[in-house]
Design an enzyme around this catalytic site. Sequence first.
Site, PDB file in Angstrom:
ATOM      1  CG  ASP A  55      -6.117  -3.234   8.277  1.00  0.00           C
ATOM      2  OD1 ASP A  55      -5.492  -3.014   7.220  1.00  0.00           O
ATOM      3  OD2 ASP A  55      -5.570  -3.601   9.322  1.00  0.00           O
ATOM      4  CG  HIS A  56      -5.666  -1.004   2.495  1.00  0.00           C
ATOM      5  ND1 HIS A  56      -5.274  -0.012   3.341  1.00  0.00           N
ATOM      6  CD2 HIS A  56      -4.567  -1.427   1.856  1.00  0.00           C
ATOM      7  CE1 HIS A  56      -3.964   0.167   3.223  1.00  0.00           C
ATOM      8  NE2 HIS A  56      -3.520  -0.682   2.320  1.00  0.00           N
ATOM      9  CG  HIS A 116      -1.568  -2.295   7.773  1.00  0.00           C
ATOM     10  ND1 HIS A 116      -2.926  -2.284   7.570  1.00  0.00           N
ATOM     11  CD2 HIS A 116      -1.102  -1.137   7.283  1.00  0.00           C
ATOM     12  CE1 HIS A 116      -3.257  -1.154   6.983  1.00  0.00           C
ATOM     13  NE2 HIS A 116      -2.169  -0.435   6.795  1.00  0.00           N
TER      14      HIS A 116
END
Lengths: 356, 511
Positions: B202-203, B265
Amino acid sequence: MNIDLTNTTTRKVLDALSAARHRMGGPATGKVLTLVVLTEEASQYDAVRASTEAAREHPCRIIVVIARSPGGESRLDAEVRVGETGPGETVVLRLYGQLIEHADSVVLPLLVPDTPVVAWWPGIAPDRPAEEPLGALAQRRVTDAKGGSDPLGTLNRLAEAYVPGDTDFAWTRITGWRTLLAATLDQPHDDITGACVEADPKNPSAALLAAWLSVRLAVPCTVAESHGPGITGVRLTTTAGDIAITRPDGRVATLSRPEQPDRQVALHRRPTSELLAEELRRLDPDEVYRDAVLRYAKGLGEPAEAKEAGAEAKEAGGEAKEAGGEAKEAGGEAEQTPEAAAAPAKAPRGGRGKKS
Amino acid sequence: MNTGQQPPNPLRDPRDKRLPRVAGPCVLVLFGVTGDLSRKKLLPAIYDLANRGLLPPGFSLVGFARRDWEHQDFRQLAHDAVKEHARTPFREDVWNQLAEGIHFVPGTFDDPGAFETLAMAVKELDEQRGTGGNYAFYLSIPPKFFQEVVQQLQASGLSQPSEGSWRRVVIEKPFGHDLASAQELNAILHEVFPEESIFRIDHYLGKETVQNILALRFANNLFEPIWNRSYVDHVQITMAEDIGIGGRAGYFDGVGTARDVIQNHLLQLLALTAMEEPVSFAAESVRAEKAKVLSAVRLPKDLGANTVRGQYAAGWQGGVKVRGYHEEEGIPPNSRTDTYAAVRVDVDTRRWAGVPFYLRTGKRLARRATEVALVFQRAPHLPFAATDTEELGQNALVIRVQPDEGVTMRFGSKVPGTSMEVRDVNMDFDYGESFTESSPEAYERLLLDVLIGDPPLFPRQEEVELSWEILDPIEEYWDKHGKPELYKAGSWGPKAADEMMARDGRAWRRL
């Protein structure tokens, strides 16, 4: 915005700073430190440029102090630059006459309140940085042994004058090498019995690298001359053969290990701004540097100079000559044997403790 | 050669903070090399890591795709991607050294022969470049192919580490589209790889600011005392995008922005904001706290009144006339997919009882901005005349994730002048870090963590499943009730979202 103030005072400089900030709607907030650059007129441009680049990572107020002619009347000229080149503020101060002796009185009011101060001498390092008026203001004092004509002698002097918070670019320059070496020894390897750093003569970084290896590995470590540029190789002798990292061109390094294919990795020399940014990244005393520079002063590099200066060194005391002899003549100490080498290498300061 | 337990590395010293962590010898096998992500993010990130000296000597990259390519073609693609997208300056010697280790294996996912070739190729790299039998498989491919690929990896023996080496598999979101599919996906991966060698990227979690949430909260004494229901009125977590769905129609339609953004996110941001202090920053401790707080998230009873979804209509966004969602290429005219979603959730813990968390995300909004805002209660008593404080809002502490990474504090201040008038002002802290070479891009950080094997920044299966458990009832409700409300592209979302806040006596921050 550029404001020139001639024959001025710190009060006027501060007013100019806040006026500039005010006019620009306050772009220079969030400064994390004050960087005091002590330089000469000739090299100030490069120093300011490197500082400004480093300030992109560490927003700061840059105060450049240039000592002009010491004779004549005391005078302060200032140049205030806000929002011109980078995120911080730059104040270039030119000191004339007696004022040069009292540079701290000029700089002190200009420090950003309640934030760390870093002093940087891009050129010739002072004999005792912490005792310089401006060095005493700073948490960190960054010198560059390579900035003068006698790098190794400078390194010795700096070792002798070391107080926590001192550091030198000669040390910063070898972070890449040290990273690669540490990563190399993360992998299984045989016992290390010796080490050798190859570099162009009088290279202070090579001396520190050898000293660091000698402290950490507790094996004899020598510096061999090569044609450069800079450090060209490090060889760790193990019981199964050499682990070598060679970098003949200053760009790409080759890692060779016994019974394994050669591997290549980029290891370039970094510009001043990157070195400075690395220095600004941590502001606590660099004890690892201390260990390395003191070990160097005890006698690892140039035998003659090391002995001479080392004899005066605080911690090394009278043993410097002895220590120098040991390292140079492949000392007959117990540390030589691989079994003994492995043991003290684990304790951070084992090597030095042993000698005292 | 020593094979047993290694003694500690004598060159490593905890006091030596200059030395970065460097990955050990390894091969990264990249599936889906031609995708957007690989060109724009992964390949540049690999170069940037190499440029900063964080990749091991001999590091090798193997691309696998259905292309009739030689090594040279893949190198060219990587070269172009690096030149265009890398963050650090292009250095010929770094590139040459990296390019030597770039290989390509052509093949399709259903061809066992191609995987045999791949196995041979990595073995060859071990011998030629000393990569030590350590392989990371990056699956930058649609999830529907995961099963096939991991099974092929198993069949060809690639997934089986030999003595003293490791295997890791990296996957990108989406981690399923609901709880059942997430579990199915996990089951597929677990058949071949143990949980500890699965890295879910999950960048957002690789971003400096997100990690700074933990520093801000737990390294300071200034914020933690007020970080609770006694002072916080509510929390707003926003991720706004100014772009539309662009070329992602195929992926996006039917999925929607809630699944695309809230599930991962925003809920991760919520977890970091709301969690209790972990006992240490070890991966397990942080994950345990995150899982705890996610399991305490409760949905409102009336989902209709406390959730909003929208779809952008044609309009003007940032000075450009843009199409509505239904006019985007590849979107069926009757699509009910949400491009805007806002939900209210509560966190049932002692710390947060009665403090609503409002999550919102949308595409084609006025501006790109991601932030976490803690909005504080009003001062219990104002010793000023009512007219003096008309302009005074609620205090706020805002963690700006992107762009302009940093922290903002909003509080009241007297307006200069003879009258006592109090108005809101902002105090900003900016991450100077964001524009230099040394501040790593999220993908760099995460790739390096994968190669080192450092898991704290990767959500584990439990967190993924907990997040779906939160979102699934909302999606189910939406399926059965109503349809997305249209909002003008370039605005701040549908009116219903403002009404939802107004019902609670609150308002969205205008970003």
